[in-house]
Design a protein around this motif. Structure first.
Motif, PDB file in Angstrom:
ATOM      1  N   ASP A   1      -8.849  -0.666  -0.581  1.00 25.23           N
ATOM      2  CA  ASP A   1      -9.433  -0.120   0.656  1.00 25.23           C
ATOM      3  C   ASP A   1     -10.687   0.727   0.400  1.00 25.23           C
ATOM      4  O   ASP A   1     -11.156   1.443   1.287  1.00 25.23           O
ATOM      5  CB  ASP A   1      -8.387   0.682   1.450  1.00 25.23           C
ATOM      6  CG  ASP A   1      -7.908   1.929   0.712  1.00 25.23           C
ATOM      7  OD1 ASP A   1      -8.483   2.299  -0.322  1.00 25.23           O
ATOM      8  OD2 ASP A   1      -6.919   2.539   1.180  1.00 25.23           O
TER       9      ASP A   1
ATOM     10  N   SER B   1      -4.640   1.758   3.014  1.00 21.81           N
ATOM     11  CA  SER B   1      -4.554   0.670   3.989  1.00 21.81           C
ATOM     12  C   SER B   1      -4.601  -0.702   3.336  1.00 21.81           C
ATOM     13  O   SER B   1      -4.585  -1.721   4.029  1.00 21.81           O
ATOM     14  CB  SER B   1      -5.697   0.782   5.008  1.00 21.81           C
ATOM     15  OG  SER B   1      -6.951   0.720   4.351  1.00 21.81           O
ATOM     16  N   SER B   2      -4.667  -0.729   1.992  1.00 18.67           N
ATOM     17  CA  SER B   2      -4.675  -2.005   1.289  1.00 18.67           C
ATOM     18  C   SER B   2      -4.065  -1.831  -0.098  1.00 18.67           C
ATOM     19  O   SER B   2      -3.635  -0.736  -0.470  1.00 18.67           O
ATOM     20  CB  SER B   2      -6.107  -2.559   1.203  1.00 18.67           C
ATOM     21  OG  SER B   2      -6.090  -3.902   0.769  1.00 18.67           O
TER      22      SER B   2
ATOM     23  N   CYS C   1       0.820  -1.229   0.000  1.00 21.70           N
ATOM     24  CA  CYS C   1       0.000   0.000   0.000  1.00 21.70           C
ATOM     25  C   CYS C   1       0.846   1.269   0.000  1.00 21.70           C
ATOM     26  O   CYS C   1       0.425   2.296   0.540  1.00 21.70           O
ATOM     27  CB  CYS C   1      -0.965   0.005   1.185  1.00 21.70           C
ATOM     28  SG  CYS C   1      -0.218  -0.351   2.787  1.00 21.70           S
TER      29      CYS C   1
END
Length: 322
Positions: free
Chosen positions: A141, A120-121, A98
């Motif tokens: 995310d 966050s992803s 990320c």
């Protein structure tokens, strides 16, 4: 038995290729960035229409800071130029889960490396928008983020999505707008300045894995969803203008040819990981070729060549389009 189209030209690298990009800028349109496990390679190519024969030159390697993190997306800054002294090249790479990394180089030495953190992803796509003032990214995310590159690298705008963001595209004729495609099949056209949705369309199939915006006609948008190429004319957005099934087991990426007068679309999908190129509404591929691995897809900006990865090799096909 299907007809296989062999590539016209190829470049064999020393290691398997994770992803690559061809620069879209007028002053660096033959510059490529190729990501391998431990480094990014900057390469200059010369096509026969310009050089008389196919040539290439390995210019510079840029070390990836985290050797264990895979680079899976690359985008050249709009101010990248080989027509100035010294050369100015800025590349954004999505490395690892990320993180975004900016590399600045003059093709002799790396001048600086900057980091953007906030997702966050997994980051699925990146694009420079608003004439390079902002960098945009979409992620698993469920967000689309915009980063102020001109000043302090801050995340200045975040659009919340209803599913994973798969593609983000800008348009040279309308730099304040971006196309954002979601995995559940929705494509939004956002005005970044006003922070408003201009129009949205929805694919009849999902998952949507990739989308693109035609450079030669900003009313045309296409997506690869559920193995189908779905194309819209945004002047009539209520239903797709064309749908064709191309990959029975699903697709990975779709790209419009940038400069042709007729609409040409390239895709990669399964079964057997296959490149296909279609012209107009034809359902018969003009080019069809199996690939060993997936590592992205890109058109040359001035000449009718499509490029794809097959393991350690960059393959180039000349496409007969108007």
């Amino acid at each position: 038995m299907r007809a296989i189209t062999e590539p016209d030209h190829s470049i064999l690298m020393s290691e398997p290729i994770n992803c690559f990009e061809i620069c879209e800028n007028d002053f660096a349109y033959n510059l490529m960035c190729v990501a391998q496990q431990k480094h990014l390679s900057l390469i200059l190519i010369g096509l026969p229409e310009e050089s008389g024969t196919f040539v290439w030159n390995h210019v510079q390697d840029i070390e990836i800071p985290d050797e264990d993190a895979r680079c899976h997306r690359i985008a050249f800054s709009p101010d990248t130029s080989l027509n100035c002294t010294p050369n100015k090249v800025t590349v954004c790479a999505s490395i690892g889960r990320c993180n975004l990394t900016l590399f600045h180089t003059n093709l002799n030495e790396l001048s600086s490396v900057q980091y953007l953190r906030g997702h966050s992803s997994y980051i699925n796509d990146i694009a420079w928008v608003c004439d390079g003032e902002l960098l945009a990214s979409v992620s698993d995310d469920f967000t689309c983020k915009f980063w102020n590159i001109a000043t302090n690298l801050e995340n200045v705008i975040t659009f919340c999505l209803s599913s994973a963001g798969m593609s983000i595209k800008s348009h040279p004729e309308d730099p304040s707008k971006v196309l954002v495609a979601e995995k559940r099949g929705i494509i939004h056209l956002y005005n970044v300045r006003s922070k408003q949705t201009v129009v949205s369309v929805e694919s009849p199939k999902f998952p949507l894995m990739s989308a693109d915006w035609a450079n030669n006609n900003r009313l045309f948008v296409t997506a690869l969803a559920g193995g189908d190429i779905v194309t819209w004319d945004l002047s009539r957005p209520f239903a797709p203008a064309d749908i064709k099934q191309v990959h029975e087991d699903g697709g990975r990426v779709v790209r419009f040819a940038p400069g042709s007068t007729e609409i040409a679309i390239a895709t990669i999908g399964r079964p057997d990981l296959t490149l296909k190129v279609f012209v107009g509404k034809s359902t018969v591929p003009l080019i069809e070729s199996p690939l060993k691995t997936y590592g992205g897809l890109a058109w040359h900006q001035r000449l009718p060549y499509i490029c794809a990865v097959s393991d350690k090799t960059l393959c180039f096909w000349k496409v007969q389009i108007k």
